[in-house]
Design an enzyme around this catalytic site. Sequence first.
Site, mmCIF file in Angstrom:
data_model
loop_
_atom_site.group_PDB
_atom_site.id
_atom_site.type_symbol
_atom_site.label_atom_id
_atom_site.label_comp_id
_atom_site.label_asym_id
_atom_site.label_seq_id
_atom_site.Cartn_x
_atom_site.Cartn_y
_atom_site.Cartn_z
ATOM 1 C CG ASP A 89 -2.151 1.044 1.325
ATOM 2 O OD1 ASP A 89 -2.492 1.478 0.283
ATOM 3 O OD2 ASP A 89 -2.206 1.423 2.447
ATOM 4 C CG HIS A 120 -5.629 7.510 3.874
ATOM 5 N ND1 HIS A 120 -4.743 8.318 2.914
ATOM 6 C CD2 HIS A 120 -5.902 6.452 3.300
ATOM 7 C CE1 HIS A 120 -4.544 7.821 2.022
ATOM 8 N NE2 HIS A 120 -5.482 6.509 2.060
ATOM 9 C CG HIS A 179 -6.602 4.764 -1.178
ATOM 10 N ND1 HIS A 179 -5.505 4.388 -0.532
ATOM 11 C CD2 HIS A 179 -6.594 4.406 -2.298
ATOM 12 C CE1 HIS A 179 -4.929 3.683 -1.193
ATOM 13 N NE2 HIS A 179 -5.578 3.538 -2.538
ATOM 14 C CB VAL A 231 -10.568 -1.397 5.982
ATOM 15 C CG1 VAL A 231 -10.663 -0.902 7.648
ATOM 16 C CG2 VAL A 231 -11.801 -1.224 5.207
HETATM 17 P P1 13P Z 1 -8.217 4.131 6.512
HETATM 18 O O1 13P Z 1 -6.957 4.271 7.201
HETATM 19 O O2 13P Z 1 -9.101 5.316 6.531
HETATM 20 O O3 13P Z 1 -9.049 3.210 6.658
HETATM 21 O O4 13P Z 1 -7.851 4.070 4.958
HETATM 22 C C1 13P Z 1 -6.968 3.051 4.574
HETATM 23 C C2 13P Z 1 -6.382 3.232 3.342
HETATM 24 O O5 13P Z 1 -6.851 3.791 2.346
HETATM 25 C C3 13P Z 1 -4.906 2.652 3.218
HETATM 26 O O6 13P Z 1 -4.562 3.220 1.598
#
Ligand code: 13P
Length: 284
Positions: free
Chosen positions: A82, A180, A208, A231
Amino acid sequence: MPLVHPVAMLQAAREGRYCVGAFNVVDYLTIEAVVEAAEAQRAPVILQTSSGTVKRFGVPILVQMAEMAAGASPVPVALHLDHGTDREVIRQAIHEGYNSVMIDASAHPLQENIARTRDVVEESHSHGVAVEGEIGVVAGTEDDIVVQQDDAIYTTPEEALQFRESTGIDFLAAAIGTAHGFYKVQPRLDIDCLRKLAETAGCPMVVHGGTGLPSDVVTKLVAAGGAKFNVSTQIKQTYIDGLYEYVDSHRTEYHPLKLLNHARKELVEMIGQYMTLLGSAGKA
Ligand code: 13P
């Protein structure tokens, strides 16, 4: 089964109008919890790690842990990097067992984002690894990437198409107003923008900032064409709350496995609920 390449998984989601959950794991307990939830829900799933987690464990250990959990499971599991911002981490992931990597060069001007992303696509594709690119700017905090809501830049369908065609990415993260982390202010979501992007971009779309979105909004994002749904923060919160909860009510019990099993059970339940909401339950 062995770890799988995520493209067929995400194409099926795109065609079937559901989303595959991509959950950020931070250790073996979270990996097991995601895979256990996927088995219970018969859902295809993506394990993803942030660069911070890669820096903590190193690529080989994360790949081994993911292979171990996926290998013992009948459902398809993919391993994804990621928000790759460090070219060396991306290179290692490509060469040492990840099924896909995200190159996040979205902080750079468009032409530079294209050049950096294309470079990763060339290396990845020659090793059978898929690539997620990002265009626009997603607000919030992910590891050491911090973007204020007012600085978020929404993706346009024209840019998305140009970006995909000139980079050759396999799936696209677009900025549609999600952020995020937990939402400190009401998000300014543009669900119609996601619908248009999904129609024009010609590849699966990634949402995201999955944590903290109300269920009805998640359902709308799935209906609008999201195919991968990330997530992260909710995983960390459920994990840590589960530990606190158990310790609070068992203050004099010194049994780490009972403590960890409690947190894992809470995670399996929460992840399973996402899979039902995303429509991936029953699709494996
Ligand atoms: P969150 O932390 O809001 O769940 O987002 C996760 C994300 O998009 C990781 O790339």
